[in-house]
Design an enzyme around this catalytic site. Structure first.
Site, short mmCIF file in Angstrom:
data_model
loop_
_atom_site.label_atom_id
_atom_site.label_comp_id
_atom_site.label_asym_id
_atom_site.label_seq_id
_atom_site.Cartn_x
_atom_site.Cartn_y
_atom_site.Cartn_z
N LYS A 55 0.86 -1.18 0.00
CA LYS A 55 0.00 0.00 0.00
C LYS A 55 0.90 1.23 0.00
CE LYS A 55 -3.91 1.91 2.67
NZ LYS A 55 -4.83 1.64 3.80
N SER B 24 -9.46 1.77 2.80
CA SER B 24 -8.55 2.47 1.92
C SER B 24 -7.48 1.56 1.31
CB SER B 24 -7.86 3.61 2.68
OG SER B 24 -7.03 3.10 3.71
N SER C 116 -10.09 -0.36 7.03
CA SER C 116 -9.44 -0.32 5.72
C SER C 116 -8.75 -1.60 5.30
CB SER C 116 -8.43 0.83 5.68
OG SER C 116 -9.11 2.07 5.72
#
Length: 598
Positions: free
Chosen positions: A217, A289, A313
């Site tokens: 990420k 996210s 997330s």
């Protein structure tokens, strides 16, 4: 106390003597205190803009606190002496901007006083090596879980370089559909893969992640490689050091193939490159996210990925994209070199195609680091060969009867019973758990204060009411008193969770139940989300508040998409939820199904 009687420390003694000699009358408010008198509140020099009773009348609406007329008049008359000076850190003349790496002095410890958390020993036993031969089809190789990929690499049936090229090609082939890649790290990946092959050929096998390609990420710092936070103001940011988790995965021999997308500043699934889409349903976002890690892992573009969670997330994209996501206990995995959204809530964890994979990754990234004051030593006991009979699985009956629970959730609870686990009804107080989000909004606004004050939030693509720009600005008006009270509510909730885990070994909950997302992210308990079935949806799903101007796509007939449950464990007891999750994954037998078109 630096703001009390500030004038006493700033007016030179010589000036005071001259004033006395000239025998000019001294205003009572500026008179020197008698010897031995303590400093007093409300005696600082007046600063800041003028305020009136009308200012307070309007402000009372923001904090939902009413003053009587006389109280309002007193507050307005004294504000510039008592409270406005407290903002000097930001408004001057003596300004102070905390360096980005400095965490607040108060830290969240999920372990209550007098309690011991986690297993008594470190022990890790993998599943027995499968006898599956290496597939001839490269797509079959790409979708294999780490448990199989690692055995093929260890036995030298598969080279890391070949596997890395498979994933690099797939990342380039499918990113146009998914928009899940921010930076492809081809040169680094091939260098690491070749090194892994050389080491393994020489008999130096580092373990189950050696030679396995992974995606990060894009809030994890990578030296010399852009780390953008998915946000326009940071798209050219290139860090000078690796995040602690990146360093540990490099040490484990893993191969970094891509920096993957996240919703800007870790919110939902829209970033400066667009919206990351769900491989199972390309008309909807991947959820956020950790949208890029969820989409890339589900589509077979990486062996595994690392995401982060502050309020859902990891869980949400794991559900949407049908992967296994492990959110570790708060403090187990260091966040050094990761973007800070909320110091007391942020957690880093793996997204994988199988439950056991998540434990293999967790083992490699756990342990304290000096750069994260909340990271702590911990033990991990996981034995894939130990039966799950007798485990007490807590559940909330009402939650299993109403949305967002589905027949898949209820069937999974029945499966747990058939596997020999014992379902136990538990209860939670009917408290205002949503009030805890005040902590998230306040800490998030503090983490990005510089961006807010400088106007940089205006560069973000999402400018809707439920996006960070509006929320960070609104958070400036939250009450500090209510922040403290929210922290006390948080402690009370932690005590209730400790009570529940005195009755059960784990919880089985509907993954997207708002209360449990809020509760467990604030208490710091670990969670494991896994696919256990499929549901049909007649409308695309979204992380964002409904917008009548842009309605979501509808489907006739409905579309079939993955669905699963979440297991919540005791603090630092990821091994138990891993063992239970592995048994459920095998019994439900749906984890191997792939999104069509990939």
């Amino acid at each position: 106390m630096s703001n009390r009687r500030r004038f006493l420390s700033t007016v030179p003694a010589a000036l005071a003597a001259v004033t006395s000699a000239c025998r000019k009358p001294i205003p009572e408010s500026a008179a020197s205190p008698a010897a031995g008198a303590p400093p007093a509140f409300g005696t600082a020099a007046e600063v800041g803009p003028a305020v009136s009773t009308a200012t307070f009348t309007e402000a009372e609406k923001l904090v939902q606190f009413d003053l009587a007329p006389a109280q309002r008049a007193m507050a307005a008359a004294s504000w510039r002496k008592t409270m406005a000076p407290l903002y000097e850190r930001r408004t001057g003349p003596k300004k102070f901007a905390p360096p980005a790496a400095v965490a607040p002095a108060t830290t969240w410890n999920p372990v209550l006083g007098g309690q011991r958390a986690g297993p008594a020993r470190d022990r890790f036993v993998r599943s027995a090596a499968a006898r599956d031969p290496l597939p001839a089809n490269e797509t079959d190789i790409a979708f294999a879980p780490v448990t199989r990929l690692s055995r093929w690499i260890e036995s030298r049936q598969l080279t890391s370089e070949r596997l890395t090229n498979i994933y690099l090609d797939r990342l380039q082939q499918f990113d146009a559909k998914l928009r899940c890649v921010i930076t492809l790290t081809r040169d680094l990946a091939l260098q690491q893969a070749r090194q892994a092959d050389q080491e393994i050929a020489a008999g130096h096998y580092r373990g189950p992640l050696h030679g396995i390609p992974w995606g990060a990420k894009d809030l994890l710092d990578t030296v010399g490689i852009p780390t953008t936070y998915g946000a326009e103001p940071y798209r050219n940011r290139v860090p000078g050091e690796d995040a602690a988790v990146v360093t540990r995965l490099h040490a484990a021999g893993a191969v970094l193939v891509a920096k993957l997308s996240l919703g800007a500043l870790a919110l939902n699934d829209i970033w400066f490159g667009g919206q990351t889409m769900n491989p199972w349903l390309l008309e909807e976002g991947a959820s956020g996210s950790s949208a890029g890690p969820g989409a890339a892992t589900a589509a077979g573009l990486v062996g595994f990925s690392i995401g982060s969670e502050t309020g859902g997330s990891i869980i949400s994209p794991s559900m949407r994209c049908g992967v296994a996501g492990l959110r570790p206990t708060y403090g187990r995995v260091p966040r050094t070199g990761a973007m800070t959204l909320c110091w007391s809530l942020d957690k880093l964890g793996p997204l994988c195609r199988g439950v056991e994979d998540t434990l293999l990754v967790l083992r490699a990234i756990s342990g304290p680091d000096a750069g994260d004051v909340s990271s702590v030593p911990s033990r991990l006991e996981f034995d894939a060969t130990v039966p799950v009979e007798g485990l007490r699985v807590g559940y909330l009956p009402q939650w299993m009867k109403e949305a967002p629970a589905t027949d898949v959730d209820r069937a999974t609870l029945d499966t747990a019973r058939r596997l020999g686990m014992t379902p136990v009804e538990v209860r939670l107080p009917d408290w205002p758990y949503g009030s805890l989000d005040l902590i998230l909004f306040a800490e998030g606004a503090a983490a990005f204060e510089d961006l807010t004050l400088a106007g940089g939030l205006g560069q973000l693509k999402a400018q809707v009411p439920d996006a960070w720009p509006n929320l960070f600005r609104q958070a400036r008006f939250l009450s500090a008193v209510d922040f403290v009270q929210a922290e006390r509510l948080r402690r009370s909730v932690a005590q209730e969770m400790a009570r529940i885990f005195g009755e059960v070994d784990l919880l089985l909950v509907p993954s997207l139940r708002d209360e449990i997302l809020t509760i467990t992210n604030h208490t710091g308990h670990p969670s494991l989300t896994l696919r256990t079935g499929f549901v049909e949806v007649a409308e695309a799903r979204s992380d964002w508040a409904p917008n009548p101007v842009h309605p979501l796509p509808k489907f006739t007939p409905p579309r079939r998409v993955p669905h699963g449950v979440t297991l919540i464990g005791r603090l630092f007891d990821e091994g138990t939820i891993g063992r239970a999750g592995l048994a459920l994954e095998r019994a439900c037998n749906v984890a191997g199904e792939r999104p069509p078109g990939f």
